[in-house]
Design a protein around this motif. Structure first.
Motif, PDB file in Angstrom:
ATOM      1  N   ARG B  27       0.935  -1.035  -0.294  1.00 42.43           N
ATOM      2  CA  ARG B  27       0.347   0.216   0.280  1.00 42.43           C
ATOM      3  C   ARG B  27       0.736   1.371   0.222  1.00 42.43           C
ATOM      4  N   MET B  28       2.153   1.176  -0.260  1.00 37.20           N
ATOM      5  CA  MET B  28       3.334   2.422  -0.315  1.00 37.20           C
ATOM      6  C   MET B  28       2.988   2.926  -1.415  1.00 37.20           C
ATOM      7  N   LEU B  29       2.685   4.447  -1.232  1.00 37.74           N
ATOM      8  CA  LEU B  29       2.405   4.719  -2.893  1.00 37.74           C
ATOM      9  C   LEU B  29       4.398   5.242  -3.245  1.00 37.74           C
ATOM     10  N   LEU B  30       3.838   5.319  -4.657  1.00 30.64           N
ATOM     11  CA  LEU B  30       5.165   5.912  -4.879  1.00 30.64           C
ATOM     12  C   LEU B  30       5.876   6.898  -4.503  1.00 30.64           C
ATOM     13  N   VAL B  31       5.546   8.182  -4.430  1.00 31.15           N
ATOM     14  CA  VAL B  31       5.060   9.242  -4.066  1.00 31.15           C
ATOM     15  C   VAL B  31       5.650   9.124  -2.686  1.00 31.15           C
ATOM     16  N   ASP B  32       5.172   8.573  -1.471  1.00 30.27           N
ATOM     17  CA  ASP B  32       5.901   8.493  -0.933  1.00 30.27           C
ATOM     18  C   ASP B  32       7.468   7.248  -0.491  1.00 30.27           C
ATOM     19  N   LEU B  33       7.354   6.832  -1.641  1.00 28.99           N
ATOM     20  CA  LEU B  33       8.636   5.489  -1.909  1.00 28.99           C
ATOM     21  C   LEU B  33       9.577   6.090  -1.545  1.00 28.99           C
ATOM     22  N   ILE B  34       9.418   7.454  -3.141  1.00 29.15           N
ATOM     23  CA  ILE B  34      10.288   8.491  -3.448  1.00 29.15           C
ATOM     24  C   ILE B  34      10.601   9.387  -2.221  1.00 29.15           C
ATOM     25  N   ARG B  35       9.368   9.621  -2.012  1.00 30.62           N
ATOM     26  CA  ARG B  35      10.364  11.055  -0.891  1.00 30.62           C
ATOM     27  C   ARG B  35      10.547  10.705   0.204  1.00 30.62           C
ATOM     28  N   ASP B  36      10.201   9.315   1.707  1.00 34.94           N
ATOM     29  CA  ASP B  36      10.361   9.366   2.275  1.00 34.94           C
ATOM     30  C   ASP B  36      11.658   8.391   2.470  1.00 34.94           C
ATOM     31  N   GLU B  37      11.622   7.279   1.065  1.00 37.12           N
ATOM     32  CA  GLU B  37      12.416   5.871   1.221  1.00 37.12           C
ATOM     33  C   GLU B  37      13.510   6.904   1.076  1.00 37.12           C
ATOM     34  N   LEU B  38      13.310   7.073   0.492  1.00 36.34           N
ATOM     35  CA  LEU B  38      15.184   7.496  -1.271  1.00 36.34           C
ATOM     36  C   LEU B  38      15.631   8.706  -0.668  1.00 36.34           C
ATOM     37  N   GLY B  39      14.606   9.614  -0.417  1.00 36.32           N
ATOM     38  CA  GLY B  39      15.239  11.398   0.083  1.00 36.32           C
ATOM     39  C   GLY B  39      14.360  11.643  -0.728  1.00 36.32           C
ATOM     40  N   LEU B  40      14.124  12.056  -1.653  1.00 36.96           N
ATOM     41  CA  LEU B  40      13.809  12.538  -3.171  1.00 36.96           C
ATOM     42  C   LEU B  40      12.848  13.775  -2.678  1.00 36.96           C
ATOM     43  N   THR B  41      13.003  14.921  -2.121  1.00 36.50           N
ATOM     44  CA  THR B  41      11.788  14.957  -1.671  1.00 36.50           C
ATOM     45  C   THR B  41      11.503  16.477  -2.646  1.00 36.50           C
ATOM     46  N   GLY B  42      12.599  16.686  -3.882  1.00 33.35           N
ATOM     47  CA  GLY B  42      12.042  17.558  -4.641  1.00 33.35           C
ATOM     48  C   GLY B  42      10.175  17.724  -5.256  1.00 33.35           C
ATOM     49  N   THR B  43       9.889  16.088  -4.888  1.00 32.59           N
ATOM     50  CA  THR B  43       8.425  15.540  -5.876  1.00 32.59           C
ATOM     51  C   THR B  43       7.784  15.620  -3.922  1.00 32.59           C
ATOM     52  N   HIS B  44       6.729  16.160  -4.935  1.00 32.74           N
ATOM     53  CA  HIS B  44       5.978  17.229  -3.626  1.00 32.74           C
ATOM     54  C   HIS B  44       4.739  16.371  -4.003  1.00 32.74           C
ATOM     55  N   ILE B  45       3.638  16.184  -2.230  1.00 29.05           N
ATOM     56  CA  ILE B  45       2.230  15.827  -2.175  1.00 29.05           C
ATOM     57  C   ILE B  45       1.161  17.297  -1.737  1.00 29.05           C
ATOM     58  N   GLY B  46       1.012  17.345  -3.346  1.00 27.72           N
ATOM     59  CA  GLY B  46       0.037  19.376  -2.893  1.00 27.72           C
ATOM     60  C   GLY B  46      -1.649  18.486  -2.240  1.00 27.72           C
ATOM     61  N   CYS B  47      -2.218  17.467  -2.456  1.00 26.74           N
ATOM     62  CA  CYS B  47      -3.861  16.869  -2.187  1.00 26.74           C
ATOM     63  C   CYS B  47      -3.265  15.473  -2.244  1.00 26.74           C
ATOM     64  N   VAL B  48      -4.886  14.962  -2.527  1.00 26.29           N
ATOM     65  CA  VAL B  48      -5.477  13.718  -1.475  1.00 26.29           C
ATOM     66  C   VAL B  48      -5.437  12.614  -3.128  1.00 26.29           C
ATOM     67  N   THR B  49      -7.179  13.312  -4.163  1.00 28.86           N
ATOM     68  CA  THR B  49      -7.596  13.191  -5.247  1.00 28.86           C
ATOM     69  C   THR B  49      -6.393  12.980  -6.137  1.00 28.86           C
ATOM     70  N   GLY B  50      -5.261  13.212  -6.413  1.00 31.55           N
ATOM     71  CA  GLY B  50      -4.678  12.966  -7.474  1.00 31.55           C
ATOM     72  C   GLY B  50      -4.665  14.130  -8.227  1.00 31.55           C
ATOM     73  N   LYS B  51      -5.722  15.247  -7.850  1.00 31.48           N
ATOM     74  CA  LYS B  51      -5.932  16.397  -9.633  1.00 31.48           C
ATOM     75  C   LYS B  51      -4.411  17.655  -9.292  1.00 31.48           C
ATOM     76  N   CYS B  52      -4.355  17.628  -8.255  1.00 27.61           N
ATOM     77  CA  CYS B  52      -2.702  18.757  -7.951  1.00 27.61           C
ATOM     78  C   CYS B  52      -1.589  18.198  -9.198  1.00 27.61           C
ATOM     79  N   GLY B  53      -1.053  17.463  -9.165  1.00 28.10           N
ATOM     80  CA  GLY B  53       0.186  17.147 -10.348  1.00 28.10           C
ATOM     81  C   GLY B  53       1.727  17.112  -9.362  1.00 28.10           C
ATOM     82  N   ALA B  54       1.372  17.888  -8.479  1.00 30.57           N
ATOM     83  CA  ALA B  54       2.751  18.406  -8.235  1.00 30.57           C
ATOM     84  C   ALA B  54       3.398  17.296  -8.015  1.00 30.57           C
ATOM     85  N   CYS B  55       2.934  16.181  -7.600  1.00 29.45           N
ATOM     86  CA  CYS B  55       4.163  14.332  -7.190  1.00 29.45           C
ATOM     87  C   CYS B  55       4.423  13.714  -8.590  1.00 29.45           C
TER      88      CYS B  55
END
Lengths: 323, 159
Positions: B27-55
């Motif tokens: 259930r881990m989201l790819l964005v969480d893997l990239i940010r939390d596990e790989l430490g690449l925090t340039g990719t951002h999380i902006g919303c819940v529903t996948g609308k904003c595109g920050a990720c």
């Protein structure tokens, strides 16, 4: 019949609209990360079907994930098993059928449908609908099979495949069957697909000569779901007589519906602007639009006439009709 | 009813040219893997529903929203995030154009915007203004009003 174990469809829609439109933070009890599940990634259709046979109602098929994953993040869907079919290479294709129609694999992406010259030639209304669906990222990953099986009445292709008289091939470990699109959509988010079945293909009949197709969508912002959507396939005979027409309406009922009164008003008659206007007026018979944050039922009813008129005019011109 | 849930899977993926191995819950989201596990925090999380595109990132060469993909689905994938767009210390022409045209204010949407611009220009090297607007329609910006972003992309197309 399956609705894939989702929370009540009305709750899904209401929550999604509230979160999307107002940006409200998750209420207590709503989570932003999915519940735990067991994950399978079959590499063949047979493997996938065996998994669905085994887990049935408790499993959900995952394709592009653009409808399912947001629901799982809000915990409106919490399937125990996820069968990810994106690693099955044989489900993504666009080929010409023996009868001149199209066979489209269920995993074909919206981007492929938008850009494929074969689709643009044989089934332009599908390409037109695909090009306005969501945004680039959504079109890169979303699939036609997922869109149809999710059966959200606001989904792009529902009215289109209805107007095209398309058929779906459903496979299970027990065999396969063909489902006419008219028999596929039962209710909000509900289709006639069994939990052990997978839609593997969309079959589009061949386009007759002198046929024009058009898709018109009323929406607020780019990428929004439609407020009202209309798909028209019109075939003309000598002297602009309407030989055949099908008008698919989206977002005005729990499932896509045909505007039967409009079709009756056009069939066999000489098509003109005046006739199109009259036929559009009766498009609203039998529709059951709802009121939500984007539009009232009254507005949707009125816009059904307007958008139907626009789609009919565009299809008429494309069929070679002269105004 | 007895049921064993496979809690974790080991996956391998390439991100910005570097191969990583990770053991993750499905259930881990790819964005969480990239940010939390790989430490690449340039990719951002902006919303819940996948609308904003920050990720938005590139997955096998194609732009997708990484908050709508499970990490396990990226097993064997080739990913490019915003950190991988520049060439060492040298900014990518798109990044240069964003800088020169003041196409960012708070910068939150910018990584996703740059990736979307990259995808657009890869497919359409000389887009019209309308095509640019359509190309970035999956990325929401709350600061700029998009005008300078469109200018920057038009500029980058020339480079």
């Amino acid at each position: 019949m399956t609705n894939g174990g989702l929370a009540s469809p009305v709750k899904c829609v209401a929550t999604m609209i509230r979160v999307e439109t107002f940006g409200l933070p998750a209420k207590k009890g709503e989570f932003m990360r999915p519940a735990r599940f067991e994950y399978f990634t079959p590499h063949t259709v047979d493997e996938a079907l065996n998994l669905l046979e085994k887990y049935g109602e408790e499993a959900k098929v995952l394709a592009g994930g653009l409808s399912l994953v947001p629901l799982m993040k809000l915990r409106l869907a919490a399937p125990q098993y996820i069968v990810d079919i994106t690693n099955i290479p044989t489900l993504s294709y666009v080929v010409e059928n023996g009868d001149g129609g199209l066979c489209i694999g269920a995993l074909t992406t919206h981007y492929t449908l938008e850009t494929s010259s074969l689709v643009k030639f044989k089934c332009p209304v599908l390409s037109e609908a695909a090009s306005g669906l969501g945004d680039t990222q959504v079109r890169n990953r979303g699939t036609i099979g997922g869109n149809l099986c999710h059966a959200d009445p606001a989904c792009e292709y529902l009215s289109v495949v209805l107007a095209l008289n398309a058929e779906l091939k459903a496979v299970s470990s027990k065999g396969e069957r063909t489902i006419k699109v008219a028999d596929f959509f039962l209710d909000l988010f509900t289709t006639s697909l069994e939990p052990t079945e997978l839609v593997s293909e969309v079959k589009v009949p061949p386009m007759l000569p002198n046929t024009g197709e058009a898709y018109q969508k009323l929406f607020q912002r780019s990428g929004d779901f439609a407020i009202v959507a209309v798909a028209v396939v019109m075939t003309l005979g000598e002297g602009n007589v309407c030989k055949a027409v099908s008008v698919g309406l989206g977002c005005v009922a729990p499932t896509p519906v045909r505007a039967e009164e409009t079709e009756k008003a056009l069939l066999g008659k000489t098509v003109s602007d005046k006739l199109i206007d009259e036929a559009s007026e009766v498009a609203t018979r039998g529709i059951k639009p709802t009121t939500d944050i984007h539009a009232s039922a009254e507005y949707r009813t009125e816009m059904t006439k307007v958008i139907t008129r626009r789609a009919l005019k565009a299809a008429f011109v494309r069929a070679g009709g002269e105004k | 009813m007895e049921r064993t849930i496979t809690q974790e899977r080991t996956i391998a993926l390439t991100v910005n040219g570097v191969t990583y191995k990770a053991t993750v819950e499905p259930r881990m989201l790819l964005v969480d893997l990239i940010r939390d596990e790989l430490g690449l925090t340039g990719t951002h999380i902006g919303c819940v529903t996948g609308k904003c595109g920050a990720c938005t990132i590139l997955l096998n060469g194609v732009s997708i929203k990484s908050c709508l993909v499970f990490a396990v689905q990226a097993d064997g994938a080739d990913i490019v995030t915003i950190e991988g767009i520049a060439d060492g210390d040298k900014l990518h022409p798109i990044q240069e154009a964003f800088k020169e045209n003041h196409a960012l204010q708070c910068g939150y949407c910018t990584p996703g915007m740059v990736i979307s611009a990259y995808q657009l220009l890869k497919r359409n090297p000389d887009p019209t203004e309308e095509e640019i607007k359509k190309g970035i329609s999956g990325n929401l910006c709350r600061c700029t009003g998009y005008v300078n972003i469109v200018k920057a992309i038009k500029d980058a197309a020339k480079k």
